[in-house]
Structures are given as structure tokens and as C-alpha cells.
Enzyme design. Sequence first.
Site, short mmCIF file in Angstrom:
data_model
loop_
_atom_site.label_atom_id
_atom_site.label_comp_id
_atom_site.label_asym_id
_atom_site.label_seq_id
_atom_site.Cartn_x
_atom_site.Cartn_y
_atom_site.Cartn_z
N THR A 65 45.80 33.71 -5.48
CA THR A 65 46.18 33.82 -6.64
C THR A 65 47.60 34.35 -6.73
O THR A 65 48.11 35.51 -6.41
CB THR A 65 45.32 34.82 -7.50
OG1 THR A 65 43.74 34.26 -7.51
CG2 THR A 65 45.71 34.55 -9.04
N ASP A 176 46.56 30.87 -10.10
CA ASP A 176 47.67 31.54 -10.50
C ASP A 176 47.62 32.43 -11.93
O ASP A 176 46.59 32.69 -12.29
CB ASP A 176 48.56 30.23 -11.30
CG ASP A 176 47.53 29.70 -12.54
OD1 ASP A 176 47.91 30.32 -13.78
OD2 ASP A 176 46.69 29.06 -12.42
N GLY A 318 42.44 29.42 -15.43
CA GLY A 318 43.34 29.68 -14.37
C GLY A 318 42.93 30.66 -13.34
O GLY A 318 41.71 30.68 -13.36
N GLU A 319 43.80 31.28 -12.70
CA GLU A 319 43.43 32.29 -11.77
C GLU A 319 42.90 31.85 -10.27
O GLU A 319 42.80 32.43 -9.30
CB GLU A 319 42.46 33.34 -12.18
CG GLU A 319 43.02 34.30 -13.52
CD GLU A 319 41.75 35.23 -14.02
OE1 GLU A 319 40.79 35.36 -13.46
OE2 GLU A 319 42.10 35.74 -15.04
N GLY A 320 42.37 30.52 -10.54
CA GLY A 320 41.59 30.01 -9.38
C GLY A 320 40.03 29.87 -9.83
O GLY A 320 39.43 29.43 -8.74
#
Length: 352
Positions: A65, A176, A318-320
Site C-alpha cells: 500500500t 494506495d 482503495g488500500e488494496g
Amino acid sequence: MDEIRRIIDRIEPPERDAMLAARRRQDELTKPQGSLGFLEEISIKVAGIKRNAIPDPFENKVVITMAGDHGVVEDGVSAYPKEVTPQMVYNFLDGGAAINVLARHIGARVVVVDMGVAASLEPYPALVDKKIGFGTRNMAKGPAMTREEAIESIKAGIEVFESELERGVDIVALGDMGIGNTTPSSAIAAVMTGKPVSEVTGRGTGVDDEGLSRKIEAIERAISVNKPDPSDPIDILSKVGGFEIGGIAGAMLAAASNRVPVVVDGFISGAGALIAAGLAPQVKEYMFAGHISVERGHRAVLEWLGLRPILDLNLRLGEGTGAVLAIGIIEAACKILREMRTFEEAGVSKKE
């Protein structure tokens, strides 16, 4: 650019013989041919990437991330203040975010990277410090970063992946964190796909109609002011991108050069994939689209990359998170190929 070129030159096509052997095995498993649909195609693609007709189990699943801030936030393009970025980075490091929960669920380790958070973060043993700067500059007024900084961000992503490879990486997801990062992602998508800004710009963290209008205007102004070259991914990244987007692109290139499957997450991860594929089109053969995001530009990104999303869950975090969930599906597809019996092994009659 020499380090980036070295990585790109190492990216070879997936092994066709392994893919053909995997397809033959899929056709011999105790099921009607093709009855597991996209799962079969996923396993065959992994076989080609791994150069192994029956891929080994994923012992080391990793999500990286990348975090960074964006100067364009000052134009009111986000519903959240930039202070949220470092606060969420600490949440990742403490194991309390959605990505931590989902990574634990599938047995993956989370790697958190400071690519350009606009704050001095407290030292954490688990925090990877690759800070290029304290956030990008406001792309609506000029280039988000210098060309040298864009190259450094890609190189940093390469370094992060290669460092993790020493610990073991069988499959990697790229995520991200960064308030305002859907704005540069929309700009990158517009430039690289040729779509109008309004067609690839969504509400991000949840801006209202007025905020969406400001966001579209800021992106259009950034493209007009900076005139990024559609044929030069480094130029695009430097003028309208983000440090974390460059880091994502670099990690993707490094993964492909080491024959590791890459799972693209949502819109920001997709923007990184655009930059990576612009630099090395062959990297697309190593990518899986974890999911299709609610963010409207994501569909255009996946179409440009030629990727079919594995999941459609109305995600936009997000974040993965979406990519990590998809790893479970990819792993299941490979287990089918490896563990399911053939008609001959099971003593089951084939169709006449």
C-alpha cells in the site's frame, strides 16, 4: 532511467507451453470442459506467468500500500482534509484498517510505504520510507513534480518490491492511500485513454455536485496548463500524477520482471498500471484486475489495459482491498488446477 530500463528489459512473455499444458489439464479435469469459466482462464494465466503448468501454492501473499499526498487538494477536489492521509497510514501500521482485516483473512502481509505523505511520520519498524517529497505540487497550476522526481518514484517502487522479494513474494496486490488521489488518477486516465475528463472523473471520497464540478475543472486546467505528452508515461506522471502512483507502477514492473502475478486494485492502482503498461506494454500479461470500482474512470482504465475484473462489489475504498479479496479467487482457481482429479485419476467416464 537505467534502472527502470534494466527492469523492463527483463520482462519476458508468459510461457506458452506451460499455458497449453495447463489448458490440457483443465480439459481433463472431472467437469464439462469450460464449466468453471473465468476460473479456468485465471489458472492458465498464472501457469504461464509462473512457467509451471501446475503452479505451486501461494506461500507468500503480499499487498503493498503506497501512500502520498497531492497539492491539488487545495482546490477543493476532496471531501476529506489531507490530514487523513498520515492518520490512515498509522491505522495501517497498527493493523486497524480494512486492508489489514482482509489481508489477515487471506493470510497476506501488508507493506506500508510512505511515497510522499505531506507530514513527517513517526518511525515505525513496519513503515517503509521512500518519501520523494511532502506531497506533490498543485497540478492545476503547474507540474505535479519534476521529471526526475517521477523517475525516482518509479525506482522507489522497484526497490520496495525487490526488497520484499527477498522475504518471498508469490503474488502481489498494489494498493494506495492519499487524499485527493482520484484527481491525478482521472487526469492520467484522460490523457492515456483519450476519454474526456468528465467521463473518467467520479466523486472519489464522496464530493457533492459542486465538488465534482470543481474536480473536473481542476483536471481540465491541469491538462491544459501542463500539456502532458500521451506518448510519454514519465511526462504524464510528472505533470499530472502522484508519488504513490509512480511507486505502484514501479512495483508492477519489478513484479513482472520476476514472474510474479500482479493484482491491480481500484482506480489509483489502475492509474499506476497505465503508467507501467505505457512504459512496458508486455507487463499487461502479468496483471489481473482485482475488481471494477464504482469510480467511473476505472472501467475505461481496465478496457485500455485489456483486463477483465474478477469481482464487482461496488467497492471504492482503495488500500488494496479489492485486490486482496481477488487473490482468494486466484488462489482458488490455481487449487482447482492443482488438486482436482482428472477423469482418468478419478475413474470417471468421459462424455461420449
